[in-house]
Write an enzyme that holds these catalytic residues in place. Structure first.
Site, PDB file in Angstrom:
ATOM      1  N   LYS A 184      -7.826 -33.429  -6.510  1.00  0.00           N
ATOM      2  CA  LYS A 184      -6.968 -32.898  -7.575  1.00  0.00           C
ATOM      3  C   LYS A 184      -6.074 -33.970  -8.180  1.00  0.00           C
ATOM      4  CE  LYS A 184      -3.907 -28.898  -8.275  1.00  0.00           C
ATOM      5  NZ  LYS A 184      -4.383 -28.529  -9.596  1.00  0.00           N
TER       6      LYS A 184
ATOM      7  N   MET B  44     -43.922 -10.648  -0.007  1.00  0.00           N
ATOM      8  CA  MET B  44     -44.633 -11.781   0.575  1.00  0.00           C
ATOM      9  C   MET B  44     -44.570 -11.733   2.102  1.00  0.00           C
ATOM     10  SD  MET B  44     -46.627 -14.099  -0.111  1.00  0.00           S
ATOM     11  CE  MET B  44     -46.676 -14.962  -1.684  1.00  0.00           C
TER      12      MET B  44
ATOM     13  N   GLU C  70     -21.166 -19.489  -7.903  1.00  0.00           N
ATOM     14  CA  GLU C  70     -21.438 -20.924  -8.039  1.00  0.00           C
ATOM     15  C   GLU C  70     -22.888 -21.270  -7.759  1.00  0.00           C
ATOM     16  OE1 GLU C  70     -18.844 -19.715  -6.368  1.00  0.00           O
ATOM     17  OE2 GLU C  70     -17.007 -20.647  -7.128  1.00  0.00           O
TER      18      GLU C  70
ATOM     19  N   PHE D 218      -5.624 -25.546   2.034  1.00  0.00           N
ATOM     20  CA  PHE D 218      -6.236 -24.371   1.416  1.00  0.00           C
ATOM     21  C   PHE D 218      -7.431 -24.792   0.551  1.00  0.00           C
ATOM     22  CE2 PHE D 218      -6.401 -21.371  -2.225  1.00  0.00           C
ATOM     23  CZ  PHE D 218      -6.891 -20.272  -1.517  1.00  0.00           C
ATOM     24  N   GLN D 219      -8.530 -24.104   0.745  1.00  0.00           N
ATOM     25  CA  GLN D 219      -9.784 -24.371   0.025  1.00  0.00           C
ATOM     26  C   GLN D 219     -10.220 -25.833   0.139  1.00  0.00           C
ATOM     27  OE1 GLN D 219      -9.525 -22.577  -3.959  1.00  0.00           O
ATOM     28  NE2 GLN D 219     -10.311 -20.678  -3.076  1.00  0.00           N
TER      29      GLN D 219
END
Lengths: 214, 583
Positions: free
Chosen positions: B162, B477, B50, B112-113
């Protein structure tokens, strides 16, 4: 060839200062700052913040301040005359540079309608405090009642051993009352946040009235 | 009027906004949206992480100027977007993330999630929303797009429970959005324009500092016109590269920590700096109290909070950069009167700085390949026309120095947040947006591994992205700082053994090339560019090359290091070059 309008530039301080958005800013801005003698010492500021009355908006305001490592000294939130608008009165201590940055960042929040730094103008502030004082002897009870009269406090609860007082006022008055009551022994004390308003005598004071036709 | 589900409404809103591509990753909370998205004309690019999906949308937005759109699921899908959101927001790129959320009645139950992504991304976005009913979905999406692209653009998150996605409502898309508290100020104040024009006319040693705002407001043409009319040299920040043509005779190049000598000297010695859409980042100004001390400063920015934030300026001009520059040009007139003699002397002084310390490196024909040489070869072989995406580190600075970009939206790099792993997904977004262009991701061997899984996306979508890895066996760097300021102790910066990038590319079904001499480098660049599909080029470059000029932290812009200090070099050099030796 004509000389440039302004040269050489005076040393530039790294800090901002009051209302920088004004199109009226003179070209010798930094010179003016120096003349104002503004110091970078921390000072207490009372900010009146008009916001959309929606979930999460208070969190946006406080996250912004806490995210910069600053403590909020006092906070009060309530609906205004217009139910879609809330007013947050927030007290914070900081240097002019920090406060001006916080004000600008607050103004940038999508749900913030208006921010006024009341400390820059003439304003009235009030806070409500409830305090339970020990009052067993007759002399103490009489003296506390006298103090109530002087400070225009109210007795809102009473027992054989205590008085519970309600005091409203500005922060100075409340500090003075508490200092005197401390002598009797304070058992418990709770307080609301401060809330504030500009004085009507303040010329061109920005009002926290809802913007017309908005 | 028939009702639509939340999922259908969302897709209808995207269509109304002209969305052509959505990047993302599906999950339980968004499966219904994907169900309808699949049959819509909107293309969905399945990234493999993501974070990369947000960077890809960011690259898409930076290369087109249109908002980038991302669709991810709840919980981890949402938390993985935070870096991308923060990066896009800092660089003022309009990116919108639509995240799934558990059903409303489950919010706050540790379902959940489930995660409070709105709370988490509050300080990382320009604004965010939790949509609480299907009925308010369309107006929220409209507002989200408006806020993302208007004023100083930024990133937005819209959290979609949802049951809001699954619920039904009538669809009507608002034509216009009016927010009480949010009204970007776009037109410059005439009096401020007049004052700024006065300074511009009378200045003897003026310089423009052009930032990313020039690109996001599309002000390049106006900027070129103004610079040419008044013969004003223009420095472009990392975010502003391409906002003024990099090969223009008045272009100073990039100023700042790794800026060009002439650009830094010009800013330090100017008597007037006109900053356009630049925010005086610490990487640009060096030690603030000694930044351009003799200069009056005009600051054009659409974001009022940028004005006076870092340093007090003389003339603030809160406005859209394009409108402000156009107003300035109109005020000044087509053939402005200014002191041409002093301007000539100023430009000659700048030329002298260019000659005094030009960008340089010494590539031995048989010696180890130098990274600067690789960038120059890329520049030559792409005729300077490729879209350059970068990761973050030494390679990024070399790309900025040695690949002058002539077009806005040609150089795509994570500036403010400095996100390693940005370049490859950004290149995906840029390539999706410009299928006909050559898109090159200039990477380091550290950065590329931060989102290497996106090679799978590249392969699946057949995107002809070219990845050029400047492989020096270290986190260059940071090791540069260690070499210069920490006694050469390369703590936690040695990478080895790195994977065999050629075989890694091949494992993804992508052509891989490797080069360790200048000659080989030229050859593989040619081959990779002529290959119609994606390619990964592994350049085994010297591990001891440092980026110069360098303004050490806390030093003023004119206190640049132009080369490594002599003394410690000889003894340090042998151990300090862990360049890969094995083939």
């Amino acid at each position: 060839m004509r000389r440039p309008a302004r040269r050489p530039a005076p040393p530039r301080p790294i800090l901002p200062y009051p209302d920088p958005f004004s199109p009226e800013l003179p070209m010798t801005l930094n010179g003016r700052l120096a003349a104002n003698g503004q110091s970078d010492r921390p000072r207490r500021h009372t900010l009146a913040i008009q916001v959309d009355n929606r979930p999460g908006v208070l969190a946006r305001v406080t996250t912004l301040i806490s995210g910069r490592g600053f403590n909020i000294d006092s906070l009060s939130v309530a609906e205004t005359m217009e139910p879609e608008i809330s007013l947050i009165t927030l007290i914070i201590t900081g240097s002019p540079r920090i406060i001006s940055q916080i004000i600008k960042q607050l103004r940038k929040l999508i749900n913030v309608i208006k921010v006024i730094d009341l400390s820059e103008m003439d304003y009235v502030e009030r806070q409500l405090i409830m305090v339970r004082v020990r009052a067993e002897e007759e002399a103490a009870r009489a003296e506390i009642m006298r103090l109530c009269e002087i400070f225009r406090a109210k007795v809102i609860d009473v027992s054989l051993k205590t008085f519970t007082l309600e005091i409203t006022g500005g922060s100075d008055k409340i500090a003075a009352a508490l200092a005197l009551l401390a002598g009797f022994g304070i058992e418990e004390q709770v307080s609301t946040g401060l809330t504030a308003m500009t004085r009507s005598s303040q010329k061109q004071a920005p009002r926290l009235k809802a913007p017309e036709g908005a | 009027m028939s009702k639509l589900t939340g999922a259908q409404i969302l897709i209808e809103c995207w269509k109304k906004e002209g969305v052509e591509v959505v990047f993302g990753y599906p999950g339980a909370a968004t499966v219904e949206i994907h169900h309808y998205l699949h049959e819509s004309p909107i293309r969905f690019i399945l990234c493999r992480h993501e974070q990369a999906a947000v960077h890809a949308a960011d690259g898409y937005a930076r290369s087109t100027g249109r908002p980038g759109v991302v669709l991810v699921t709840s919980g981890p899908g949402a938390t993985n977007t935070v870096t991308g959101l923060a990066g896009a927001n800092m660089d003022s790129v309009p990116v919108l993330v639509f995240s799934g959320q558990v059903a409303r009645m489950l919010i706050g139950n540790d379902a959940f999630q489930e995660v409070d992504i709105v709370g988490m991304t509050r300080p990382a976005t320009k604004h965010n929303y939790l949509v609480l009913s299907t009925g308010e979905l369309a107006s929220t999406v409209k507002e989200a797009f408006y806020v993302a692209v208007s004023g100083r653009p930024g990133s937005i998150l819209v959290d979609l429970p949802k049951d809001v996605i699954g619920g039904e409502a009538e669809f009507s898309y608002p034509k216009k959005i009016q927010l009480r508290a949010y009204r970007p100020h776009l037109t410059p104040h005439p009096r401020q324009v007049m004052k700024a024009a006065g300074l511009l006319r009378s200045a003897k040693r003026p310089a423009v500092l052009a930032g990313g705002g020039v690109i996001s407001s599309g002000a390049t043409e106006e900027l070129v016109r103004l610079a040419e009319a008044l013969e004003i040299p223009v420095a472009t920040t990392l975010m502003g590269l391409g906002g003024f043509p990099g090969t223009h005779r008045l272009c100073l190049g990039m100023p700042g920590m790794h800026g060009l000598y002439r650009a830094n000297m010009a800013l330090q010695n100017a008597d007037l700096i006109v900053a356009v859409g630049a925010r005086f980042d610490d990487r640009v100004t060096g030690a603030l109290e000694r930044f351009a001390k003799g200069a009056a400063i005009v600051h054009i920015d659409v974001d009022t909070t940028s004005i006076h934030k870092i340093l007090a300026v003389d003339i603030p001009l809160v406005a859209d950069a394009r409108q402000a520059l156009a107003a300035l040009a109109a005020e000044i007139g087509a053939v402005p009167a200014f002191d041409r003699d002093s301007r000539l002397a100023w430009l000659e002084r700048i030329d002298a700085w260019s000659r005094e310390s030009p960008l340089a490196y010494s590539q031995h024909p048989e010696g180890p390949l130098l990274p600067q040489r690789v960038i120059e070869a890329l520049y030559r072989q792409t005729s300077g026309k490729a879209v350059i995406c970068t990761e973050v580190g030494q390679h990024q600075m070399w790309a900025a120095q040695y690949y002058p970009c002539d077009r806005p939206r040609q150089f795509i790099s994570s500036g403010g947040l400095g996100v390693m792993g940005f370049g490859l997904p950004a290149a995906i977004g840029a390539q999706v947006a410009r299928p006909g262009s050559t898109v090159v991701d200039v990477a380091g061997d550290g950065s590329i591994l931060m989102n290497i899984q996106e090679l799978a996306t590249v392969a699946q979508e057949s995107l002809p992205v070219k990845v050029a890895i400047l492989n020096n066996g270290s986190l260059g760097m940071v090791s540069q700082w260690q070499d210069l300021f920490y006694g050469g102790r390369r703590a936690a910066t040695v990478l080895g053994p790195s994977p065999d990038f050629v075989r890694l590319a091949e494992a993804f079904g992508i052509r891989g090339f490797c080069a360790s001499t200048p000659h080989e480098a030229d050859a593989i660049i040619k081959e990779a560019l002529s290959h119609p599909g994606p390619a990964v080029m592994d350049f085994r470059v010297s591990g001891s090359e440092l980026v110069f000029p360098m303004v050490p932290a806390g030093k003023a812009l004119d206190e640049m290091l132009l080369a490594a200090p002599e003394a410690p070099e000889p003894s340090e050099a042998p151990e300090a070059s862990p360049a890969p030796e094995e083939g």
